[in-house]
Design an enzyme around this catalytic site. Structure first.
Site, PDB file in Angstrom:
ATOM      1  N   GLU A 197      19.903 -77.402 -72.944  1.00  0.00           N
ATOM      2  CA  GLU A 197      19.630 -76.081 -73.530  1.00  0.00           C
ATOM      3  C   GLU A 197      18.715 -75.322 -72.589  1.00  0.00           C
ATOM      4  O   GLU A 197      17.800 -75.918 -71.992  1.00  0.00           O
ATOM      5  CB  GLU A 197      18.965 -76.273 -74.891  1.00  0.00           C
ATOM      6  N   GLU A 203      20.820 -70.053 -74.390  1.00  0.00           N
ATOM      7  CA  GLU A 203      20.222 -69.216 -75.440  1.00  0.00           C
ATOM      8  C   GLU A 203      19.846 -67.869 -74.843  1.00  0.00           C
ATOM      9  O   GLU A 203      19.063 -67.792 -73.884  1.00  0.00           O
ATOM     10  CB  GLU A 203      18.984 -69.869 -76.062  1.00  0.00           C
ATOM     11  N   ASP A 222      17.062 -71.019 -71.658  1.00  0.00           N
ATOM     12  CA  ASP A 222      16.806 -69.668 -72.170  1.00  0.00           C
ATOM     13  C   ASP A 222      16.976 -68.660 -71.042  1.00  0.00           C
ATOM     14  O   ASP A 222      16.529 -68.902 -69.918  1.00  0.00           O
ATOM     15  CB  ASP A 222      15.374 -69.586 -72.706  1.00  0.00           C
ATOM     16  N   LYS A 235      17.805 -64.685 -75.180  1.00  0.00           N
ATOM     17  CA  LYS A 235      16.625 -64.232 -75.911  1.00  0.00           C
ATOM     18  C   LYS A 235      16.775 -62.762 -76.283  1.00  0.00           C
ATOM     19  O   LYS A 235      17.301 -61.966 -75.516  1.00  0.00           O
ATOM     20  CB  LYS A 235      15.366 -64.438 -75.063  1.00  0.00           C
ATOM     21  N   HIS A 260      16.376 -80.148 -74.690  1.00  0.00           N
ATOM     22  CA  HIS A 260      15.800 -78.818 -74.931  1.00  0.00           C
ATOM     23  C   HIS A 260      14.979 -78.321 -73.737  1.00  0.00           C
ATOM     24  O   HIS A 260      14.000 -78.961 -73.357  1.00  0.00           O
ATOM     25  CB  HIS A 260      14.900 -78.917 -76.167  1.00  0.00           C
ATOM     26  N   ARG A 261      15.403 -77.222 -73.166  1.00  0.00           N
ATOM     27  CA  ARG A 261      14.791 -76.667 -71.937  1.00  0.00           C
ATOM     28  C   ARG A 261      14.770 -77.749 -70.844  1.00  0.00           C
ATOM     29  O   ARG A 261      13.865 -77.793 -70.013  1.00  0.00           O
ATOM     30  CB  ARG A 261      13.382 -76.125 -72.181  1.00  0.00           C
ATOM     31  N   HIS A 284      11.772 -69.315 -70.645  1.00  0.00           N
ATOM     32  CA  HIS A 284      11.716 -69.157 -72.104  1.00  0.00           C
ATOM     33  C   HIS A 284      11.045 -67.857 -72.537  1.00  0.00           C
ATOM     34  O   HIS A 284      11.596 -67.079 -73.317  1.00  0.00           O
ATOM     35  CB  HIS A 284      10.983 -70.344 -72.729  1.00  0.00           C
ATOM     36  N   ASP A 337      13.175 -82.445 -77.095  1.00  0.00           N
ATOM     37  CA  ASP A 337      12.401 -82.479 -75.846  1.00  0.00           C
ATOM     38  C   ASP A 337      12.404 -83.885 -75.257  1.00  0.00           C
ATOM     39  O   ASP A 337      11.950 -84.084 -74.131  1.00  0.00           O
ATOM     40  CB  ASP A 337      10.930 -82.110 -76.118  1.00  0.00           C
TER      41      ASP A 337
HETATM   42  O1  G3P Z   1      17.866 -73.612 -79.467  1.00  0.00           O
HETATM   43  C1  G3P Z   1      16.813 -74.108 -80.197  1.00  0.00           C
HETATM   44  C2  G3P Z   1      15.488 -73.714 -79.624  1.00  0.00           C
HETATM   45  O2  G3P Z   1      15.576 -73.640 -78.225  1.00  0.00           O
HETATM   46  C3  G3P Z   1      15.019 -72.415 -80.142  1.00  0.00           C
HETATM   47  O3  G3P Z   1      13.666 -72.202 -79.989  1.00  0.00           O
HETATM   48  O4  G3P Z   1      11.729 -71.152 -78.973  1.00  0.00           O
HETATM   49  O5  G3P Z   1      12.587 -73.287 -78.053  1.00  0.00           O
HETATM   50  O6  G3P Z   1      13.831 -71.194 -77.690  1.00  0.00           O
HETATM   51  P1  G3P Z   1      12.943 -71.946 -78.597  1.00  0.00           P
HETATM   52 CA    CA Z   2      15.676 -72.051 -76.544  1.00  0.00          CA
END
Ligand code: G3P
Ligand code: CA
Length: 261
Positions: free
Chosen positions: A44, A118, A46, A120, A17-18, A59, A242
């Site tokens: 992942e 992702e 953003d 936004k 994640h990120r 993000h 994470d």
């Molecule tokens: O894709 C799941 C997660 O990344 C969504 O929440 O706020 O971390 O972008 P956020």
């Molecule tokens: Ca995300």
């Protein structure tokens, strides 16, 4: 079954994640590489658009939390953003990390990892254009990166736009909450490849119903061993974390125990 013919992956799909967010500054190249090195099959990230219509990986819609800049991302040009430090806020040893462009991440990683982009949304504002979706798809074409990518969003309009532009591209709906069959029907209507719920809102029954609809399930953000255990027991097809290394090591131990029993 959804119309899309997506990438192949090994279950459980481990998504960083990120990037490797627990140990590195989120959404930076060093964090993505560390996620892949830790064993993640997918990273992942953003995406936002700059004032001069470049796609950048960050993000928040503002710069203040994760850079030494201030203000909205979309009120700055790419060259202004590239002068900002995106690593020092996390730890001084990461000083000098920059906000990556989506192109840079695709070029660096799309041959060795899957990428969950992702997109936004504009947070409650009326969505007047599909400029970001069009920009992402155009870039995927130019970089020949379709095979490595899953597009996701909390905003169903973004998913619909993406599908309209390219019906075969795998897309995912992200949601903070779930409502059983209503959520399954909603995902089916969007023709998603996968559903990404907040991990707290996922149970076995929902996974079963999603699978019956031909939809994969990847909960977010699952960050501890007891949570890994519960989510794997729901039958989820993977998870977004994470802590990719913590998961990798936990899962290896689980497999070793299963083999000896
Ligand atoms: O894709 C799941 C997660 O990344 C969504 O929440 O706020 O971390 O972008 P956020
Ligand atoms: Ca995300």
């Amino acid at each position: 079954m959804p119309a899309s013919q997506p990438f192949t992956f090994t279950r459980p799909l481990l998504v960083a994640h990120r990037g490797f967010r627990a140990n590195y500054p989120e959404n930076t190249m060093i964090a993505f590489k560390a996620g892949v090195d830790a064993g993640a099959q997918m990273v992942e990230l953003d995406v936002h658009m700059t004032r001069d219509r470049e796609l950048v990986v960050i993000h928040d819609d503002t710069l203040d939390r994760t850079t030494d800049g201030k203000g909205r991302v979309d009120e700055h040009t790419l060259s202004e953003l590239k002068k900002m430090d995106a690593g020092h806020w996390f730890h001084p040893r990461f000083a000098g990390e920059r906000i990556p462009t989506l192109r840079e991440v695709l070029r660096e990683l799309s041959r060795r990892a899957l990428i969950n982009i992702e997109i936004k949304s504009d947070y409650g504002q009326p969505r007047v254009s599909s400029e970001i979706e069009e920009g992402v798809l155009d870039l995927l074409k130019r970089e020949d990166a379709f095979a490595a990518v899953l597009i996701s969003s909390f905003d169903p309009r973004i998913i619909e736009n993406t599908k309209r532009l390219n019906a075969s591209l795998p897309v995912a709906f992200i949601s903070k909450s779930t409502e059983g069959k209503k959520t399954v029907d909603f995902c089916r209507g969007l023709d998603v490849f996968s559903f990404h719920p907040n991990f707290l809102s996922l149970d076995k029954e929902l996974v079963k119903q999603m699978h019956a609809a031909g939809i994969q399930v990847f909960p977010y953000n699952v960050n501890s061993e007891p949570e890994f255990q519960r989510l794997i027991e729901t039958g989820a097809d993977g998870l977004i974390t994470d802590e990719p290394l913590l998961f990798k090591n936990w899962y290896s131990r689980l497999r070793a125990t299963e083999k000896t029993n």
